[in-house]
Design an enzyme around this catalytic site. Structure first.
Site, PDB file in Angstrom:
ATOM      1  N   LYS A  66       5.722   5.575  -1.668  1.00 30.38           N
ATOM      2  CA  LYS A  66       6.490   6.431  -0.921  1.00 30.38           C
ATOM      3  C   LYS A  66       8.117   6.592  -1.561  1.00 30.38           C
ATOM      4  O   LYS A  66       8.768   7.387  -0.600  1.00 30.38           O
ATOM      5  CB  LYS A  66       6.606   5.917   0.906  1.00 30.38           C
ATOM      6  N   HIS A 119       0.966  -0.789  -0.188  1.00 26.79           N
ATOM      7  CA  HIS A 119      -0.210   0.423  -0.025  1.00 26.79           C
ATOM      8  C   HIS A 119       1.371   0.990   0.278  1.00 26.79           C
ATOM      9  O   HIS A 119       0.426   2.712  -0.354  1.00 26.79           O
ATOM     10  CB  HIS A 119      -0.749   0.426   1.231  1.00 26.79           C
TER      11      HIS A 119
HETATM   12 FE   LIG Z   1      -0.289   5.231   2.560  1.00 28.81          FE
END
Ligand SMILES: [Fe+2]
Length: 335
Positions: free
Chosen positions: A209, A205
């Site tokens: 990043k 998920h």
């Molecule tokens: Fe997140």
């Protein structure tokens, strides 16, 4: 070449004809059984494997033409040669259409019977070999797909760990979120394939990043609007990264894991139950793990405070159904 495993069934209501065929085919090395009507044929097929039936069309009771579809439906591996006293091309076509392998005319030319039996059995052997080979290939593919998934999953886990290592606060976050999401998924009665998707979606998920600025990511104070928007790009980046290798449910789960149930999240396109269930589960699991961990801007929260906070956000940030499942798993009720 006749095979010792192959048994032939000679079907005719006249004993003399059965004997004649049996003598010829036994001499050629085949094991033979006999039947004089449809009932005997079905009994024999039900008790011993028959490679080939030579089936008389005209018999008292059920005719060979009526029996043929029954044999093909119940015993598709049995080859069938039809035999008739009438040299009628229409009957032959009808039999072949219904799955007969060949057609013979009476009076029999015994050499012709042998050649027809040989041909039908050879065709049957080839069919069985092809099927066996297909099964072998399917098993091999399944085995290799499993192996590839394992390797891929291992690589992804390593990548996720590498991304999390950049951030001193989130080490092991995705693994923990996965564990929590799976508990919630089970509580909500998800099917096995949905659980598998949830596992992948949870693990991946935050993969977006990788594109987030580390300084902003680790900033101890409050984020500016721009900084927050920058961090939130990870949902789209993450979905784009995984899209070529996972199914649409998983990428959608990643894309929407920060959506608020009431639609109040940043740049949100969908709301309520239009948000994929996996994403709604992920939202609660993600928030739980975030609150239970130390963060740059606050220390870890107590379980009581976390439960209160998740309850407070039921219907706004979180799906109330998922919150109820969460409360059940931590032994609380919604009231
Ligand atoms: Fe997140």
């Amino acid at each position: 070449m006749p095979s010792q495993q192959e048994t032939l069934l000679i079907v005719d209501d006249e004993a003399a004809i059965r004997r004649l065929l049996r003598q010829k085919l036994s001499r050629e090395g085949y094991r033979c059984e006999e039947a004089n009507d449809a009932e005997q044929v079905l009994n024999t097929l039900g008790t011993s494997p028959i490679a080939l039936a030579i089936l008389d069309i005209k018999m008292p009771g059920k005719s060979g033409i009526e029996l043929l579809p029954e044999i093909k439906a119940g015993y598709p591996d049995t080859a069938v040669i039809m035999a008739t006293a009438v040299n009628d091309i229409n009957v032959a076509i009808q039999c072949l259409k219904q799955g007969a392998d060949d057609y013979l005319c009476k009076p029999f030319n015994l050499e012709e019977v042998f050649l027809a039996a040989q041909g039908a059995l050879e065709k049957r052997r080839l069919k069985l070999q092809i099927r066996e080979y297909q099964q072998f290939l399917e098993e091999k593919i399944e085995e290799q797909t499993g192996e590839m998934r394992k390797i891929f999953l291992g690589a992804i886990e390593a990548l996720v760990s590498a991304i999390e290592a950049k951030d001193k606060y989130t080490g092991g976050h995705s693994r923990r979120v996965t564990d929590i999401a799976l508990v919630l998924g089970k509580e909500l009665g998800l099917s096995a394939p949905d659980m598998e998707d949830l596992r992948w979606g949870s693990l991946l998920h935050d993969i977006g990043k990788i594109a987030v600025d580390q300084v902003i990511q680790n900033k101890p104070g409050k984020l500016t609007r721009e900084e927050y928007e920058h961090i939130m790009t990870h949902v789209h980046v993450g979905a784009e990264i995984v899209r070529p290798v996972v199914n649409g449910k998983i990428s959608a789960m990643i894309e929407h894991h920060h959506d608020h149930y009431d639609g109040s999240g940043l740049n949100q396109a969908i709301m309520g139950d239009d948000i994929p269930l996996g994403a709604r589960i992920l939202a609660v699991a993600d928030a739980f793990d975030a609150m239970i961990s130390d963060r740059p801007y606050r220390p870890a929260m107590s379980i009581t405070d976390i439960v209160e906070e998740i309850k407070r956000c039921a219907g706004t940030q979180f799906d109330p159904v998922v919150v109820a499942a969460f409360l059940n798993t931590v032994g609380m009720t919604t009231t």
